[in-house]
Design an enzyme around this catalytic site. Structure first.
Site, PDB file in Angstrom:
ATOM      1  CG  ASP A 327      -2.263   0.983   0.758  1.00 11.07           C
ATOM      2  OD1 ASP A 327      -3.131   0.225   0.954  1.00 11.07           O
ATOM      3  OD2 ASP A 327      -2.130   2.092   0.485  1.00 11.07           O
ATOM      4  CB  SER A 363       3.285   3.585  -6.651  1.00  8.88           C
ATOM      5  OG  SER A 363       2.192   3.910  -7.669  1.00  8.88           O
ATOM      6  CB  VAL A 364       0.122  -0.761  -8.393  1.00 10.39           C
ATOM      7  CG1 VAL A 364       0.100  -1.342  -7.199  1.00 10.39           C
ATOM      8  CG2 VAL A 364      -1.055   0.481  -8.564  1.00 10.39           C
ATOM      9  CG  ASN A 390      -7.746  -4.385  -3.364  1.00 11.08           C
ATOM     10  OD1 ASN A 390      -9.116  -4.512  -3.628  1.00 11.08           O
ATOM     11  ND2 ASN A 390      -6.912  -3.615  -2.560  1.00 11.08           N
ATOM     12  CB  SER A 442     -15.979  -1.019 -10.722  1.00  9.88           C
ATOM     13  OG  SER A 442     -17.100  -0.275 -10.474  1.00  9.88           O
ATOM     14  CE1 TYR A 455     -12.704   2.962  -9.446  1.00  9.69           C
ATOM     15  CE2 TYR A 455     -14.991   2.586 -10.023  1.00  9.69           C
ATOM     16  CZ  TYR A 455     -14.002   2.088  -9.384  1.00  9.69           C
ATOM     17  OH  TYR A 455     -13.969   0.971  -8.329  1.00  9.69           O
ATOM     18  CE  LYS A 459     -11.802  -0.424 -10.343  1.00  9.16           C
ATOM     19  NZ  LYS A 459     -10.720  -1.191  -9.906  1.00  9.16           N
ATOM     20  CB  ALA A 487     -17.223  -3.601   0.314  1.00 13.85           C
ATOM     21  NE  ARG A 490      -8.567   6.204   1.361  1.00 14.97           N
ATOM     22  CZ  ARG A 490      -7.334   6.212   1.149  1.00 14.97           C
ATOM     23  NH1 ARG A 490      -6.811   7.013   2.012  1.00 14.97           N
ATOM     24  NH2 ARG A 490      -6.841   5.613   0.063  1.00 14.97           N
TER      25      ARG A 490
END
Ligand code: NAI
Length: 708
Positions: A327, A363-364, A390, A442, A455, A459, A487, A490
C-alpha cells in the site's frame, strides 16, 4: 538419433485420467494386495495405495520418453520420487502437467538421464502429488552434456529393522498391466527374448507397489494417507514368481530407508529407497485445516492497507498464506506523498494472528513499482502464487469537466497498475507452473456510473486485460478472474446507502475472492459480482445475430433496419472463449445452410497413405538421412511397401527391399490409427502394436520425416 535437448523446460500435458474405485482395487491386486489388506481391495472401506499415483499417470511418463526423443530400445525407468500433498481420493479425475527439467550425459557407453517433474491435481481442486522421474536412456549418452550431480545414500551398518518377504504370482505382470503399463516386454515372450530376457519381466513399478505396501505395513500400518515422500532407484529386473524381500531401516520418527532384494540371488532390485511420513499430529492438523487453504503459498495484495485489500490479506493469512501487504498510503484520490503506516498496520494485524506478512510501500502505477512489489515477494518468501490487483483511487468528474490529469491518474493506478504488477508476477508464476491472478473491475465499468468515465474505462479495460491473459496463462496453469465488489470503504463511504452500511462490509466480498485464488478454482476468465453475501456472474454474451443481404453485395442500412429485431435479440446468446471462437461463429452464420454438410471424408487406406507419402515428406528434416523403411502391413488392405529417403528425396515403391535399414510390422487398423493421429507411436511400440526389426533408432525417424 540424438536426444532432443530443446525439450527441456517445454510443458508436457495436461494429461488427464479419470478413475473409479475399480481402478484403485485393480492396482492394489496388481501389486499383490489381498485379503490381508482388505482396505486396499474393498470398496466399502477403500484406501488408495499411495504408489497408485505413478501408475495412474503412466501416460505422462510415456510422453516424457516421447518428448525427449530417447532411443526407445534403451529406455529404463531410473529413479522415482513422489511427494504427497494430500490424500488420494478413491475416484475422480487426475490432471497432470510437467516438464523435462534436465538431460544429463553420463558418457558415450554409459547413457543419459532424462529428468522430469510433474504436478497432479484432482478434480476436487487439490494438488495431490508431485512426481520426479528419471528415465535412464542407455543408448543416448555421449552428446557432450554435463553429468548428473552425484548423490550418496548409505544404509545403516546393522540388520534391517523390518523385513517383508513377498513373492509375486508367475502371472503378476498380466494383472498389473491392466492398470495402464501395457509395454510388450511384460507380456510377450518373443518381445522379451528379442530384448535380451528369458521371458517377460516384472514391471519395475509393480515391485515398487509391493515395496510401498511393505513400508506402510511396518511404519504406519493402516494409514497410507500419512505418507509424505517415497523415493527409490530401480536397479535390477526381476522375473515374476521369484521371491523378494523389502528391507527397512527406521532412521528416526518420520523417516526410513528401504531396498528390495531378490531373495534368491541377493541382488538389489529397488535401491536407495527413502520414505517419509507425517506424524499423527501433523495428520490431524492437515485434516483439520481441510477446505480452502493457502499453506506454502505466497500472495501479493496491492492496496492492502485498507478496505477490501486489507480484508483479503487478513483472510489469506488466516488460511496459511504468506502475504505481501502493498500500500502506497495516499489519499482517496491518490494524492499525497504516501505513508507506510496503513501497510505496516495490516502486517501487524496479520502477525498478531500468528500469520506471516511483509509490508511494501511501492506504487503500482509505475513499472518499477510493480517490479519492486513482486521482487519483495520473491526475496522475502521465495515465490509468488497469488496476485490480487486491488489498489485503487477515484477522481470523479463528468467527462465535460474531466482534465487530462484526472483521466491519467485513474488509468495509471487501475489499468497500468494491473499491467505493472501482473507482468513480473506472471513471469514468476510461469516458472512454478501455477498462479492465480485477480483483477478488480467494478459495476461502474460493467454497467456504467455517472461521473466516472475515467474509472469505468479503466475497470472495463481490466476485463479486456483478463480476457486475453486467461488465454496466455492457461497453458501454465495460471488462472485470472475479475471481481466486481460492493463494500463500504473509504472509496465508497459517501456513495453507498447509509442504511446498508452494516451489510456492506468488505468481509462479505472476501469469500468469493479467496475461492478464486484457491487451487480448487477451475474457473478462468470470469467476472463475479460480490457484496453483502450476494454473488453473481457477469459475462459478455453475443446474440445469434443475422446474416443480412446476399453475402456478396454490401447490405444497405434499410436492410439492417429491416433485420434489427433479429440482430438485437439476445435469445440464444452465447459466450465465446476467444476472438477466434467469435469469428468462427460469424463465419458459420454466413455459410449458406446448403453448403454446411461436410463432404464425407475419404476413407483412409494403407495404399492411399503410401500413394501420398512423398507429399507428407518433410525434406527440410531429412538433411544427412539415408535410410530404407520397409513396411509390412497385415490385414486385407495391407501389403509391403518400401520407402527410401536419401539426399533429401523420398521415394515409395510397392514390394520388399533386399536390405532395409528398419522394418515396421503393423496391422492395417493400427497403422491407419497411427497415421490418423489416433494412436501414439510410443504407445503402439510399448504395447506391441508396432514391431520393429533392424535398426530401432532409425525407425524413430518416421515421426520426424513425415507429417500427414
Ligand atoms: P480503499 O480506498 O479502501 O483501498 C484502496 C487502497 O489502495 C488504499 O489503501 C490506497 O492507499 C491504495 N492505493 C491507492 N493507490 C495506490 C498505488 N498507486 N499503489 C499502491 N496502493 C495504492 O478502497 P476499496 O474500496 O477497498 O477499493 C479496493 C478496490 O476495489 C479498488 O480497485 C476499487 O476500485 C475497487 N472497487 C471497490 C468498490 C467498493 O464498493 N468499495 C466497488 C467497485 C470496485
Amino acid at each position: 538419433m540424438a536426444l532432443n535437448l530443446q525439450a527441456i523446460g517445454k510443458k508436457i500435458g495436461p494429461v488427464t485420467r479419470e478413475y473409479t474405485w475399480k481402478d484403485v482395487v485393480l492396482y492394489a491386486l496388481g501389486v499383490g494386495a489381498g485379503f490381508d489388506e482388505l482396505d486396499y481391495c474393498y470398496e466399502n472401506r477403500l484406501k488408495v495405495i499411495p504408489s497408485f499415483s505413478i501408475a495412474a499417470i503412466f501416460e505422462f511418463l510415456a510422453e516424457v520418453g516421447l518428448s525427449s526423443e530417447a532411443n526407445l530400445a534403451g529406455i529404463l525407468h531410473g529413479e522415482q520420487e513422489i511427494i504427497f500433498h494430500n490424500p488420494i481420493p478413491v475416484e475422480g479425475k487426475l490432471t497432470t502437467e510437467g516438464t523435462i527439467t534436465h538431460i544429463y550425459d553420463k558418457g558415450a557407453d554409459k547413457g543419459a538421464l532424462v529428468v522430469a517433474e510433474a504436478d497432479t491435481y484432482h478434480s476436487n481442486g487439490q494438488k495431490l502429488f508431485t512426481n520426479n522421474f528419471t528415465l535412464f536412456c542407455r543408448r543416448d549418452g555421449g552428446f557432450g552434456g554435463q553429468d548428473a550431480p552425484k548423490e550418496t545414500l548409505e544404509f545403516p551398518d546393522r540388520p534391517p529393522d523390518f523385513e517383508e518377504e513377498g513373492v509375486s504370482s508367475p502371472d503378476q505382470p498380466l494383472l498389473y498391466r491392466m492398470s495402464g503399463d501395457i509395454f510388450a516386454l511384460h507380456v510377450d515372450p518373443d518381445f522379451a527374448r528379442a530384448s535380451g530376457f528369458d521371458k517377460p519381466i516384472m514391471h519395475g513399478l509393480c515391485t515398487h507397489g509391493y515395496a510401498c505396501r511393505a513400508v506402510i505395513k511396518h511404519l504406519f500400518p493402516g494409514e497410507p494417507e500419512r505418507i509424505k515422500r517415497f523415493r527409490n532407484r530401480f536397479s535390477k529386473t526381476l522375473y515374476p514368481g521369484i521371491p523378494f524381500k523389502t528391507q527397512i531401516w527406521k532412521i528416526e520418527e518420520g523417516t526410513a530407508l528401504f531396498r528390495t532384494i531378490n531373495a534368491e540371488t541377493g541382488e538389489v532390485v529397488i535401491d536407495r529407497g527413502i520414505v517419509e511420513w507425517l506424524s499423527r499430529d501433523e495428520m490431524e492438523k492437515r485434516s483439520r485445516r481441510g477446505g480452502i487453504r493457502f499453506d506454502e503459498q505466497v500472495a501479493v495484495v496491492t492496496g492492502a492497507g485498507a478496505g477490501l485489500g486489507r480484508t483479503y490479506a487478513l483472510e489469506l493469512a488466516r488460511r496459511g498464506a504468506r502475504v505481501v501487504v502493498n500500500d502506497l498510503g495516499g489519499a482517496r484520490d491518490g494524492s499525497g506523498g504516501g505513508s507506510a503506516s496503513p501497510a505496516d498496520k495490516v502486517v501487524e494485524e496479520i502477525r498478531a494472528l500468528g500469520g506471516e506478512a511483509v509490508a511494501n510501500y511501492d506504487s503500482v502505477s509505475t513499472p518499477e513499482g510493480g517490479e519492486a512489489i513482486v521482487n519483495q515477494a520473491v526475496e522475502t518468501f521465495g515465490r509468488i502464487d497469488i496476485l490480487i490487483n486491488n489498489a485503487g483511487i477515484l477522481r470523479d468528474k463528468t467527462l465535460a469537466k474531466m482534465e487530462p490529469a484526472q483521466w491519467d491518474a485513474v488509468l495509471a493506478v487501475h489499468l497500468d497498475g494491473a499491467y505493472n504488477v501482473t507482468r513480473p508476477a506472471l513471469l514468476r508464476m510461469r516458472e512454478n507452473r501455477y498462479g492465480r491472478v485477480i483483477v478488480t473491475t467494478s459495476a461502474a465499468g460493467l454497467y456504467g456510473n455517472f461521473g466516472q468515465t475515467n474509472y469505468s474505462a479503466a475497470k472495463m479495460g481490466l476485463v479486456g486485460f483478463m480476457n486475453t491473459l486467461k488465454l496466455e496463462g492457461e497453458k501454465h496453469n495460471i488462472k485470472v478472474n475479475a471481481i466486481a465488489p460492493v463494500a463500504t470503504t473509504r472509496l465508497t463511504e459517501d456513495l453507498l446507502p447509509q442504511d446498508l452500511q452494516a451489510k456492506l462490509q468488505p468481509e462479505f466480498v472476501a469469500p468469493m475472492v479467496l475461492y478464486l485464488c484457491s487451487e480448487q478454482c477451475p474457473v478462468n476468465g470470469a467476472i463475479y459480482n460480490a457484496g453483502m453475501g450476494y454473488y453473481s456472474r457477469a459475462a459478455v454474451v453475443t446474440g445469434s445475430g443475422a446474416a443480412i443481404g446476399s453475402g456478396t453485395a454490401v447490405p444497405t442500412p434499410e436492410e439492417v433496419l429491416a433485420g434489427i429485431k433479429q440482430i438485437t435479440s439476445l435469445d440464444d446468446a452465447k459466450e465465446f472463449h476467444s476472438a477466434t471462437e467469435a469469428l468462427g461463429a460469424m463465419l458459420d452464420a454466413l455459410t449458406p445452410k446448403a453448403d454446411k454438410p461436410a463432404a464425407p471424408a475419404k476413407k483412409l487406406t494403407v495404399k492411399g497413405v503410401f500413394d501420398r507419402i512423398t507429399e507428407a515428406f518433410l525434406a527440410d528434416k531429412a538433411a544427412g538421412v539415408d535410410v530404407v523403411f520397409q513396411f509390412q502391413i497385415s490385414g486385407p488392405g495391407g501389403g509391403d511397401w518400401c520407402v527410401t529417403v536419401k539426399d533429401g528425396v523420398c521415394q515409395s515403391e510397392v514390394g520388399t527391399h533386399a536390405h532395409p535399414t528398419t522394418t515396421i510390422l503393423m496391422s492395417e487398423d493400427d497403422f491407419l490409427d497411427l497415421i490418423g493421429g489416433k494412436l501414439n507411436a510410443m504407445k503402439a511400440f510399448t504395447s506391441g502394436k508396432l514391431k520393429v526389426q533392424g535398426d530401432l533408432v532409425k525407425s524413430q525417424l518416421i515421426e520426424k520425416l513425415f507429417k500427414f
